[in-house]
Every structure is written in structure tokens, then in C-alpha cells.
Write an enzyme that holds these catalytic residues in place. Structure first.
Site, PDB file in Angstrom:
ATOM      1  N   ASP A 139      -8.960  -5.111   2.127  1.00 39.10           N
ATOM      2  CA  ASP A 139      -7.740  -5.797   1.712  1.00 39.10           C
ATOM      3  C   ASP A 139      -7.749  -7.270   2.119  1.00 39.10           C
ATOM      4  O   ASP A 139      -6.855  -8.014   1.754  1.00 39.10           O
ATOM      5  CB  ASP A 139      -6.505  -5.139   2.346  1.00 39.10           C
ATOM      6  CG  ASP A 139      -6.262  -3.755   1.780  1.00 39.10           C
ATOM      7  OD1 ASP A 139      -6.603  -3.536   0.611  1.00 39.10           O
ATOM      8  OD2 ASP A 139      -5.765  -2.894   2.519  1.00 39.10           O
ATOM      9  N   ASP A 152       0.858  -1.188   0.000  1.00 40.10           N
ATOM     10  CA  ASP A 152       0.000   0.000   0.000  1.00 40.10           C
ATOM     11  C   ASP A 152       0.881   1.219   0.000  1.00 40.10           C
ATOM     12  O   ASP A 152       2.039   1.132   0.371  1.00 40.10           O
ATOM     13  CB  ASP A 152      -0.779   0.053   1.333  1.00 40.10           C
ATOM     14  CG  ASP A 152      -2.068  -0.698   1.209  1.00 40.10           C
ATOM     15  OD1 ASP A 152      -2.273  -1.263   0.139  1.00 40.10           O
ATOM     16  OD2 ASP A 152      -2.848  -0.723   2.170  1.00 40.10           O
ATOM     17  N   ASP A 207      -4.236  -2.581   5.064  1.00 45.17           N
ATOM     18  CA  ASP A 207      -4.727  -2.122   6.356  1.00 45.17           C
ATOM     19  C   ASP A 207      -6.236  -2.078   6.392  1.00 45.17           C
ATOM     20  O   ASP A 207      -6.832  -2.156   7.439  1.00 45.17           O
ATOM     21  CB  ASP A 207      -4.147  -0.743   6.694  1.00 45.17           C
ATOM     22  CG  ASP A 207      -4.355   0.242   5.563  1.00 45.17           C
ATOM     23  OD1 ASP A 207      -5.037  -0.133   4.575  1.00 45.17           O
ATOM     24  OD2 ASP A 207      -3.854   1.369   5.643  1.00 45.17           O
TER      25      ASP A 207
END
Length: 1176
Positions: free
Chosen positions: A795, A470, A791
Site C-alpha cells: 500500500d 481497506d 496496512d
């Protein structure tokens, strides 16, 4: 912790309830039965019994807005009456149980039996002195003392077996203890937000009591059951309880029931806690699981597993516990009764298959074991034949009855020698080494901010070839600040002066930001003087609130004027909308909606914009294109996230149709566009450079604008200008990987992923598709091993799909942590590099140990075997072998498995999944050292007595005293192993084997400790260890020969491996063995995510299986005449497990969610008892 304990629990509580029912307007039982209802039933029941949720709040003495008063006495009373929010874990195995398990080892059992026989025979004295004629055996060397010492060998073997068992058990025990510690640490860290005394506070989950008002928001894992009392747009994923993958929408008037263990996927709100711990829905299921497990164990002990009996015991269970317990039984047996340590909350965690390393090791150990078995069998046969031919054929002796015990003693001795060969050959240190190495790494990784949830993830990480990371919070600091703004037709490069912004615009802007953001998001004063203000809640919103403060305005008054309860409607942020909107009712009855979100998305919905005077003017598509070019792209190219803030007014009559989102979110008026900076973490560029040097490709997957993403990727060093790489947006990525029918094609993904470095504006599905695409790719010869960081709740699928999923410890939601393998406690990308280092280190530690272990094995087996064949007696005695085995296996695995990692590990490419455990270089070392050791030992064996001028130890009669000759051989052997242990520290052919040896105190301690014990054994071991004390000069020779190992190691290192073409590698996982494991893996994981790309064949196979099962059941039922329904019911619950196509070939991992999920199993439960634990 079966239902028995529960019933005691109730009977105790019944008394309490009688006293306290007056105090609280409802009992535990009432609340439990209330929580079993769903949907409108529940609403009706609440209305009838308590009259609205406020009534229930009054009954529970709590306030919907202020929460509980939070006095200690009150909380204690609630815990006493309604229970604590804690589900007692399964009891850990006791040390005795672990010892018992260690004793189950086959080789140990054989040894014990042999030792006991040997003991028994040594106490048997044949009558009279008639045994002179019993063959060559009893020479005159035997005097009384010797004969009596016969028992020592048997006893010594038993003693060493006990040692081995205790060591193994202790290792298992400490491993389990560590794991529990880790588990409780994960649980203690889980906090939840509740309202107490009007203050919003965070408390540990275990502290929640019935009557608490809890704030639930996107990404939470609900810690208790409750009733939804206020909030907006709440959607819950209840698949962990019901197996239905669709999200359930919760509302106060239609379905207010919130259940523990379910995930909040969208929205926010407040709930009144009504059931905690063992009384919550998850608790009830765990209690049943415990009960089911006990049933199973009782049945297993009786060992009556025929179907008729099974049927009866099931009927018994039905009378005892309703059909629910019965439905749990097949579940339990399908899990192979494996009470994993992770029982607690983690039962629905998927556990991946055996890791690659364990696969390779198991295979290797089996191969070595087979070879050892053959060798030991041959040894015994040769010894027996030689003895028989020598005694009865050559010397023509008769077999006299009084001689039988003596002959038997010989045979037992031969048998013991054979078993010893086997013991030395079997590398039982292998599993131990893996465990020690992993456990040690996991402990140390905690210090490096990696909290490992699945042991094997740590080793898989060493093989990682790709990391999909990310952007926000991982590569960047996640401290958002607004640095540029476009307000009133002016593009400000820094924060504008409040006076230069039109007053109307300013007021709208402050309202839009204050109201249209989660009220849990705040900016608090810094913790220490001169620090930065603390940002609490959603970081992007914090950035916007900070912007309000920078404009010398305050958001608090606006929020107190319009508290959260007064918000008319909220469209919460989700990955599809990419925007958030809040509707409020104006004093005149009309409505105003504030919106904010990704600028290119919100601007498309704007038809006006506020000008320099604060008045709206028309905003046409061509104005928009110009704005994108002049404002948004330049901001994005500076690496800023652009957020657009807008509003829209609605008339009060007719009231708009709020559910028609497309109409509502259009015709907006743009207030401003801001550019938010999220600086790159200072240590990230260096970490990414290390990854690239180590052969790991880092890709950035982000929801941000493509220009922002590209700018940040360049700052991090993910892409270097002038390279050939791809940066794609989610839309474009999807367009390229799908064919005309819109299906994803692997070969299309294969064209893209090798060059793809940045995927921007991506949805969670894109992330999952990319990860799956890279893993399934067959383009490169090595299968890619992918690590993913995440997070957000969305996801989850990608984290589960990846080989290693990293969740963020600080910013991560509970859902993400639940799906991950490793939690990064500091959210920092550079901690991932540490994980790679540790992973590679585990792999190398195992290889070091193998190199050492196999040298010992080869030498010991050959010495014992040839020695036995030529001299009828192994030069290394059983007890000595066991000592060698103990030090070489247990201690060496400790010493070599605890080497700390070095930066040098990051200088080589990843090993890949089918790289053999034993490389050519290692094979060269193993065989090279074996040659040296064998040469010296055989020299000592056959000409040693001449060299040292001592008596020969060969052909000694039974029970003769230990000779110096054989003691020297034993001592030299151990010395050579000790020095070879230092050689084994390096496996890539390095010259300096002492490099960094003092950084590993464990290694030094073990080497010196072993040396000391060896001195004691030789000098004072006497008869039990078959040792006679040695002179100083003899000791010097032994050590000197041992030191020769180090010199010889340098000689071996000089020989180039490339010349030795004949060396084979060993311990490789072939593609064939790996493939099915992979596919099964995918199945277990995919299905969790309603991504039912099922293989047709498997479905057919399961159907076939089911039919056969049904037929067998029916036949058996008619045979035994027991209830037909029972069989059908059991059948349906079996079906239910297979329906989720959970792979049957490895039943120990049937996950709780699957087994509890599918409709058939639950209907079976409901059929037995209409309102039992009402799972809908």
C-alpha cells in the site's frame, strides 16, 4: 557528531577489541568491512575467513537455531564491543538559539534600534537653557522629574520586545520538544522478532545486538545489518540505499547481505545480525550527513562562498574524509542545511509541500504586512512634514545647533510611532496561531488514537472529500473465524463434526493448514478467563488454524515433526499470486506441495477433488462452474472470504523445476473450501454515516472477492440498495480505464470514479491508480482531497500519493507506517472520523483567530494613523500598542486555537482547497466591529474630555505626564477587544457566542488573566505605560462600552450576508498558484515509486541546467587552476541529484533516498576511494 566522534569511538574500541578479540572471533572493523561487500564477493569472503555462515555464528558465539542465550552480562559485553543499535539524533536547538532566531524578525529589529536611539537621546541634556527658542515643543509643563523620565519609553519598548521574543522562543521550543517526544514514541513502539535461548521473542529495536538471530518477514523494515542464514523466497527493496527500484532476491549462497533501512517485500527467513547503530549501513550514512553538515556550517560562517574557495574546501574535505563526505556536501547544501527534526530514521521521508492552509496564510500575512508598511511610512512622513512646516515655516524658527538634539528627539518619537503602527499591522500571531492550533490538535489526537507524523496532515484531513479504505481490519474486526466449509462433497453451514469428515481428508487438511502457513502464526490461550483465544500473526492463517482446533485436532505436533528448516521450498503469499504454497520432502524421497489461496484462483488450478470417501475424483471446468455457483457465491454473499486448500504430489526423479511456477502450481487436488467470517466493527456503520453526512465519500478497496466485498459494503452502509453505484473488480476496472494501447486515460477514470464505491480483487497498483485518478480529476470544480488507509507493504505507493495516508498501528507493516502521515493506533475506521473533526477544527480555529486579529489590526492602525495626523501624537502609545499586540496576538491565538471540536463540525460540507480563509460572513463581522470600535474611540478622542470633565490629552508637549483622557481611550480599546474575543468564537454567524465556553478552560483563563493584567497596567503602570490611574466610574464606563461589543455582535448577526454583495473574500489560493505546487509534489512522490511518468519538459530543463553548470564549473576550474577532477566529481554528484528530478525550486526537501541514490553520485564516491562505504 562528525567523523571526529567516530574516530574517538574507534580508538576507545580498539583497546576493548584488543582485550576481547580473543573472546569473539572477529572485531568490529572486520565486520564493518565484511558488510561493505555485496553478492558473491561476500559469499567468498565469508567462506575464506569463517568457513560458511555457521563458522561466523561460532565466531560470534551464537547458534543459528537457538540464538543468543540472552544473559544480561553477555548482552552488555556485546553492546560495549560492537555498539548499541541506536543512531544518536541531531542535537535539538537550545533555547538560546531559538531566542536568537526570534530576534531576527525585521519589525522587532527596527523597534529595538528606535528604542535604543530614543534611550540615548533621553540621556542627552542640552547645554544651558538656550532651548526656549527651539520651537513650540518645550512648553512650560516640563519640570525636572519629567525630563528624567524620558528614558522610560525606550526601556519599556525594549522590555516588551524581550517579552515577545521569549514567548515566541518558548512556543518553538515546546513544539520541538513535543515533536521529539512523538518521534521517540514512534521509535519505542517499533519492535522486532529475535530468537533468544530457543524462544521467539519480540524486543525493541534498540535492544538488538550483534550476534542476535532475527526473524525477518514480509513488510519488515530491517533494523540492523546482517547475513541471511536460512529462509525462503526473500525479496528486498533496497531503493532507500541504492536507488535501484527493482527488488533484490536474497539467498544464502548468492547474495546473503541484508542491510539496515531496507524493506522486505516478500518472503521470510532468519538473519544473523552483524552490525548495529552507527556501524550499520544506514548509521554510516547518517554519520556522514552529520559530518557534512558541520563542514557546511563552518564554511557558511566564514562566508566565503565563491567557487574557488568552494573548490578548495572540497579538496580539504577530500583529504579528510574520502570522497564520500564530499559527495555529501552538495547534498547538504541542496537541503538548504535544514536539519529537520525528523532526522533520525526518517530522513528519507518525503515531506509534502507547504500545506494549503500555510499557503493561504503566508499570502494573507504578506498582503497585510505590505499594507501596514505603507500606512506606517505615510504616518511618519505626515508627522515629520507637519512638525517641520509648523516649526520652521509657520513659526519661522531658525534651526539652531544647540536645538538639534531636541529636534532629533522629536523625529525619533515620530519614527517610533510609525514603527508601532507597523508592529500592530503585521499579524505575527498568524504563524503562531497555526503552530499552536496544530500542536494542540496533534496532542489531543493522540487520545483519539491518531498518531500524527506530519503536522499538516491534520489540517488537510479537514478538507478531505474522499476516503479509500481497506476492508480487512479497518472496517472489520480482523478476527477471522471459519464458519462454513465444503469438504468431501458436502457444504456444511457450520463447523462439521470431525467424525463426519473422512480420516484421510482430515489428516491432509490438518497437514496442509499446519505446514503451509507461517510458523510465526499461532493461536495462544486467552489472556483472561473466558476471553477469546489470542490470534498472533497473519489473521487469515489464524482463522484456518482455529478451524483445525475446532475439528478437535492439533497443529503443533505436525509443526514439531516438520520444523521450518526442513521445508523444501516455499512460495510465499504476494499480491500477484494471491496464494501460498509449501513443498516438503516425503520419507520416500518424493515431494508433496500444499497450497492455499483465494478460492477462485486456486480452483482454476485444480484438476481433482477429494470425494466423500477421501479419494480424489476428476474435477472438470464445468464442475468448477457449478461449485462457484452453489458454494462460493452463496458464501461470498454472506460476506465470507472463501479460501481453497489443495495439494499435489511430485515424483522424486526427475526433480521438478521449482522455478517454473506455472507448471508447479497446476494439476492440484482440492481438499476443501472454507468460508471465513470477519465481522464488521460495531462502530463502523455510524462512523461511515457521519462521513457521508459531512460530504465525504467512502470507497472500499479490497483484495477480496467481489460478492464478499459487496456484502460487507452493504453492512457498513457504504452502499445502499437501490442507489446508483458501481462495484468493480480490479480486472474490469483496468479494462475500463485503459485505451486500446493499454495506457491509462484520465477521462476514462473520470467516467468511473464518481460512482465507484467498491473495488474488489484489486492490486496495489489499482489502488494507486484510483487515488491518482481521483486527485488528478478536473471533472468537479473543487480538486478532490483523498485520504487512504493501508496496512500492507504494497500500500506504500497509494499512501504516499494520497493527500493523507493512514497506516494501521497494530496490523500495519513498517513500510506502510513509513509512507503514512497519520498512524491509527487502534486500526479503527471511526478514528478517521475523529481526524476529520480535528482537521476541520484547526481550520475553524485559524479563521476565528483571523477574524479577531484583523479587527484589532484595522482599528489600531486607523486610530494610530488618524490620531497621528490630526493631533501629532498617536492616542495609543508605543508600549500600549505592544501590549495590545502581545495580548491580541499571542494570548488570543492560544485562547482561540485551543477550542475543542464539536460534532457540529461534521454537519457541513468540506471547504475545498480554494475556499478563502476569510468568508463573507467573517468580513462582515470584521468590518462591522471595526466601525463600532472606531466610532467610540474617535468620540472619546475628540469630545471625551467634555464627557468625563477632565483635561484634554491632545497636543501634549514632549515628555508630558500621562493624561487620564488618553488612559481612558487605551482602556476602552482593550475592553472592546476582550469582549470581541468572545464574539470571535463563532464564525458562521451563530447567535450564541457563549455556547460551550466552559468546555475550554484555556479560553476562560486567558480572558480573565488579560483583564486582571489590564487593571494592574492602568492603575499602577504609570509613566512606562503612559497611564494615569482611573476612578471607579471611569472604569465602569470603559467596561460598559466593551460590553456593547456583545450587543453589537447580535446586531451584525441580524444583517443577512447575502445583501452585502460588495464584501470581498480574502486569503484565497488561486488555481494558478496552486498548480505548480501540486505538480512538483507529484514529482517528488511519483519518482519514489519507479512510476516514472516524467514530464518531458522538466527533463529537458534539468539537462539544460546541468550543461550550464558543467560549463561554469569547467571555466572556474581552469581559472582557479584547482584540480579538474574535483570539479567534475562535484558536478557528477550535483547531476545525481537532479537526475532523480527532485524539484529544485524547493530544495529544502531533497530527500535522502534521492540524493543518495542515483548511480552517478555513488560512482563519484567510489572514484575517490575505491572501497569507501561500498554502495554498489
Amino acid at each position: 557528531m562528525g567523523d571526529m566522534t567516530n574516530s574517538d569511538f574507534y580508538s576507545k574500541n580498539q583497546r576493548n577489541e584488543a582485550n576481547h578479540a580473543g573472546e569473539f572471533g572477529c572485531t568490529l572493523q572486520e565486520l564493518r568491512s565484511l558488510m561493505e561487500l555485496r553478492g558473491t564477493e561476500a559469499v567468498v569472503k565469508i567462506k575464506e575467513t569463517y568457513g560458511e555462515t555457521e563458522g561466523l555464528c561460532r565466531h560470534l558465539k551464537t547458534s543459528p537455531t537457538e540464538g543468543l542465550a540472552g544473559t544480561a552480562a553477555d548482552l552488555e559485553k556485546r553492546k560495549l564491543i560492537f555498539g548499541k543499535n541506536f543512531i544518536p539524533p541531531k542535537k535539538p536547538k537550545t533555547f538560546i538559539q531559538l531566542v536568537w532566531e526570534a530576534l531576527q524578525d525585521v519589525t522587532l529589529i527596527i523597534l529595538e534600534i528606535a528604542a535604543i536611539i530614543s534611550l540615548g537621546l533621553s540621556f542627552y541634556q542640552p547645554p544651558g537653557e538656550g532651548n526656549e527658542g527651539c520651537g513650540t515643543a518645550t512648553g512650560g509643563a516640563e519640570d525636572e522629574g519629567e525630563a528624567e523620565a524620558g528614558w522610560i519609553e525606550g526601556a519599556a519598548i525594549l522590555l516588551s520586545v524581550i517579552c515577545v521574543v521569549l514567548v515566541t522562543a518558548f512556543n518553538d521550543w515546546s513544539k520541538e520538544k513535543q515533536f521529539r517526544g512523538l518521534q521517540s514514541r514512534i521509535e519505542q513502539e517499533q519492535k522486532f522478532t529475535v530468537v533468544r535461548g530457543g524462544q521467539v521473542i519480540q524486543i525493541p529495536v534498540a535492544e538488538i545486538v550483534v550476534g542476535d538471530i532475527a526473524q525477518v518477514k514480509y513488510g519488515d523494515l530491517l533494523p540492523a545489518d546482517g547475513i541471511f542464514i536460512q529462509g525462503n523466497d526473500l525479496k528486498i527493496d533496497e531503493s532507500s540505499l541504492t536507488g535501484e527500484s527493482d527488488q533484490v532476491r536474497k539467498s544464502v549462497d548468492k547474495d546473503p547481505m541484508l542491510l539496515s533501512g531496507t524493506h522486505v517485500m516478500e518472503g521470510s527467513g532468519r538473519m544473523l545480525v552483524t552490525a548495529v547503530g552507527v556501524n550499520s549501513q544506514t548509521g554510516i550514512i547518517f554519520t556522514l550527513l552529520g559530518a557534512g553538515g558541520e563542514e557546511e556550517e563552518k564554511k557558511d560562517k566564514k562566508g566565503k562562498m565563491q567557487d574557488g574557495n568552494m573548490e578548495n574546501s572540497q579538496n580539504k574535505a577530500k583529504q579528510q574524509d574520502g570522497a564520500a563526505a564530499m559527495e555529501m556536501q552538495p547534498l547538504k547544501s541542496a537541503e538548504g542545511g535544514e536539519g529537520d527534526d525528523k532526522d533520525k530514521k526518517k530522513s528519507n521521508m518525503h515531506k509534502k509541500e507547504k500545506s494549503v492552509l500555510q499557503g493561504k496564510l503566508t499570502k494573507l500575512a504578506v498582503q497585510i504586512g505590505k499594507a501596514g508598511l505603507v500606512m506606517s511610512a505615510i504616518t511618519v512622513i505626515i508627522l515629520v512634514l507637519y512638525f517641520a512646516i509648523d516649526t520652521f515655516v509657520v513659526n519661522k524658527k531658525q534651526w539652531l545647533p544647540e536645538c538639534t538634539p531636541i529636534y532629533v528627539q522629536y523625529f525619533v518619537k515620530f519614527f517610533i510611532i510609525g514603527v508601532t503602527v507597523l508592529v500592530v499591522a503585521v499579524p505575527e500571531g498568524l504563524p503562531l496561531a497555526v503552530t499552536i492550533s496544530l500542536a494542540y490538535s496533534v496532542k489531543k489526537m493522540m487520545k483519539d488514537n491518531n498518531l500524527v507524523r506530519h503536522l499538516d496532515a491534520c489540517e488537510t484531513m479537514g478538507n478531505a472529500t474522499a476516503i479509500c479504505s481497506d476492508k480487512t481490519g479497518t472496517l472489520t474486526t480482523n478476527r477471522m473465524t471459519v464458519v462454513q466449509a465444503y469438504v468431501g462433497d458436502v457444504h456444511y453451514k457450520e463447523i462439521p463434526d470431525p467424525d463426519s469428515v473422512p480420516a484421510k481428508t482430515l489428516e491432509l487438511l490438518v497437514n496442509a493448514i499446519a505446514i503451509n502457513s507461517a510458523y510465526t502464526t499461532k493461536i495462544l490461550p486467552p489472556e483472561k478467563e473466558g476471553g477469546l483465544p489470542r490470534q498472533v500473526g497473519n489473521k487469515t492463517e489464524c482463522g484456518l488454524l482455529g478451524f483445525v482446533l475446532d475439528l478437535k485436532q492439533d497443529y503443533e505436533p505436525v509443526r514439531s515433526l516438520i520444523p521450518e528448516e526442513k521445508l523444501y521450498k516455499v512460495y510465499t503469499f504476494n499480491s500477484v499470486r494471491k496464494s501460498m504454497s509449501t513443498v516438503i520432502k516425503m520419507p520416500d524421497g518424493s515431494f508433496r506441495m500444499y497450497s492455499k489461496g483465494a478460492s477462485e484462483i486456486v480452483l482454476k488450478k485444480c484438476s481433482r477433488i477429494l470425494n466423500a470417501a477421501g479419494e480424489p475424483r476428476v474435477f472438470r471446468p464445468r464442475d468448477r462452474d457449478e461449485m462457484v455457483k452453489k458454494v462460493i457465491e452463496p458464501m461470498a454473499c454472506d460476506g465470507l472470504r472463501t479460501i481453497c486448500v489443495a495439494f499435489r504430489d511430485f515424483s522424486s526423479s526427475p526433480e521438478p523445476d521449482w522455478d517454473n511456477e506455472n507448471d508447479i502450481l497446476s494439476d492440484l487436488t482440492c481438499i476443501c473450501v472454507v468460508g471465513i467470517e470477519d465481522p464488521v466493527r460495531p462502530e463502523v456503520p455510524e462512523a461511515i454515516r457521519k462521513c457521508q453526512r459531512a460530504g465525504i465519500t467512502v470507497r472500499m478497496v479490497t483484495g477480496d472477492n467481489i460478492n464478499t466485498a459487496r456484502a460487507i459494503a452493504i453492512k457498513c452502509g457504504i452502499i445502499h440498495p437501490g442507489e446508483d453505484f458501481l462495484c468493480l473488480e480490479g480486472k474490469e476496472f483496468n479494462r475500463r480505464i485503459r485505451n486500446e494501447k493499454g495506457e491509462i486515460e484520465q477521462e476514462r477514470i473520470d467516467k468511473i470514479w464518481p460512482k465507484l464505491r467498491v473495488l474488489a480483487r484489486s492490486s496495489p497498483t489499482d489502488k494507486h491508480t484510483l487515488v491518482k485518478g481521483i486527485i488528478d480529476s478536473t471533472q468537479v470544480e473543487q480538486r478532490q482531497v483523498v485520504a487512504v488507509t493501508g496496512d500492507g507493504t504494497n500500500d506504500g505507493p497509494a499512501l504516499k500519493k494520497a493527500d493523507v495516508g493512514f497506516a494501521m498501528g497494530i496490523a500495519g507493516t513498517d513500510v506502510a507506517k513509513e509512507a503514512s502521515d497519520i498512524i491509527l493506533t487502534d486500526d479503527n475506521f471511526s478514528s478517521i472520523v475523529k481526524a476529520v473533526m480535528w482537521g476541520r477544527n484547526v481550520y475553524d480555529s485559524i479563521s476565528k483567530f483571523l477574524q479577531f486579529q484583523l479587527t484589532v489590526n484595522i482599528v489600531a492602525v486607523i486610530v494610530a494613523f488618524t490620531g497621528a495626523c490630526i493631533t501629532q501624537d498617536s492616542p495609543l502609545k508605543a508600549v500600549q500598542m505592544l501590549w495590545v499586540n502581545l495580548i491580541m496576538d499571542t494570548f488570543a491565538s492560544l485562547a482561540l486555537a485551543t477550542e475543542p471540536p464539536t460534532e457540529a463540525l461534521l454537519l457541513r460540507k468540506p471547504y475545498g482547497r480554494n475556499k478563502p480563509l476569510i468568508s463573507r460572513t467573517m468580513m462582515k463581522n470584521i468590518l462591522g466591529h471595526a466601525v463600532y470600535q472606531l466610532t467610540l474611540i474617535f468620540t472619546l478622542l475628540f469630545v471625551g474630555e467634555k464627557m468625563f470633565k477632565i483635561d484634554s490629552g491632545r497636543n501634549a508637549p514632549l515628555h508630558s505626564p500621562p493624561s487620564e483622557h488618553y488612559t481612558i481611550i487605551f482602556n476602552t480599546f482593550v475592553m472592546m477587544q476582550l469582549f470581541n474575543e468572545i464574539n470571535a468564537r463563532k464564525i458562521h454567524g451563530e447567535r450564541n457566542v457563549f455556547d460551550g465556553i466552559f468546555r475550554n478552560p484555556i479560553f476562560c483563563t486567558i480572558v480573565l488573566g488579560t483583564f486582571a493584567i489590564q487593571i494592574v497596567i492602568v492603575q499602577f503602570g504609570g509613566k512606562p505605560f503612559s497611564c494615569s490611574p482611573l476612578q471607579l466610574d471611569q472604569w465602569m464606563w470603559c467596561v460598559f462600552i466593551g460590553l456593547g461589543e456583545l450587543v453589537w455582535g447580535q446586531v451584525i448577526a441580524t444583517i443577512p450576508t447575502s445583501r452585502l454583495k460588495f464584501l470581498k473574500e480574502a486569503g484565497r489560493l488561486t488555481e494558478k498558484e496552486e498548480a505548480p505546487e501540486e505538480e512538483l509534489n507529484e514529482d517528488v512522490e511519483e519518482i519514489d515509486h519507479a512510476e516514472r511518468e516524467l514530464r518531458r519538459g522538466q527533463i529537458l530543463w534539468f539537462r539544460g541546467l546541468n550543461r550550464i553548470q558543467t560549463q561554469i564549473e569547467v571555466v572556474n576550474t581552469f581559472k582557479s587552476g584547482t584540480s579538474f577532477q574535483g570539479a567534475l566529481r562535484r558536478q557528477s554528484s550535483v547531476t545525481s541529484q537532479t537526475q532523480d528530478v527532485t524539484n529544485i525550486s524547493s530544495p529544502s526537501h531533497v530527500s535522502l533516498s534521492n540524493a543518495l541514490s542515483s548511480p552517478t553520485s555513488t560512482s563519484a564516491a567510489a572514484a575517490g576511494h575505491p572501497r569507501r562505504e561500498g554502495i554498489p
